[in-house]
Design a protein around this motif. Structure first.
Motif: not given
Length: 106
Positions: A49-74
């Protein structure tokens, strides 16, 4: 469908596909009866949740990067290889003893 009998003529009005239940109807119905209509769930699963669109997009990108790295490591870990999980992998680190990458501050 809603029937209006307040005027001199009864009128029928179509309402959207949701069924409305007033407090009186709910109180008169037995507690053992389940609703006939399931509530409509939102298609959006809010993780950030973020009022600033770009902060929200950046947080979603970080979450996606974490999930991709986690799935590969798992996948590698389940194959029996030694692997370092991304920072934020708490449960496996705590209870399975897997190595986790150090926290990277930005």
């Amino acid at each position: 469908m809603v029937v209006d009998t307040s005027g001199s003529q009864a009128s029928v009005t179509d309402v959207d596909d949701t069924t409305h239940c007033t407090r009186g109807i709910a109180l008169r119905s037995p507690f053992t009866v389940a609703p006939a209509v399931t509530p409509v769930r939102a298609s959006l699963s809010p993780r950030v949740a973020a009022r600033n669109l770009w902060l929200r997009i950046e947080a979603l990108r970080r979450n996606r990067a974490f999930l991709d790295a986690y799935r590969a490591a798992r996948a590698l870990w389940l194959a029996g290889l030694d692997v370092v999980f991304p920072d934020g992998t708490y449960w496996l680190h705590r209870f399975a003893g897997v190595p986790v990458a150090p926290l990277v501050r930005s």
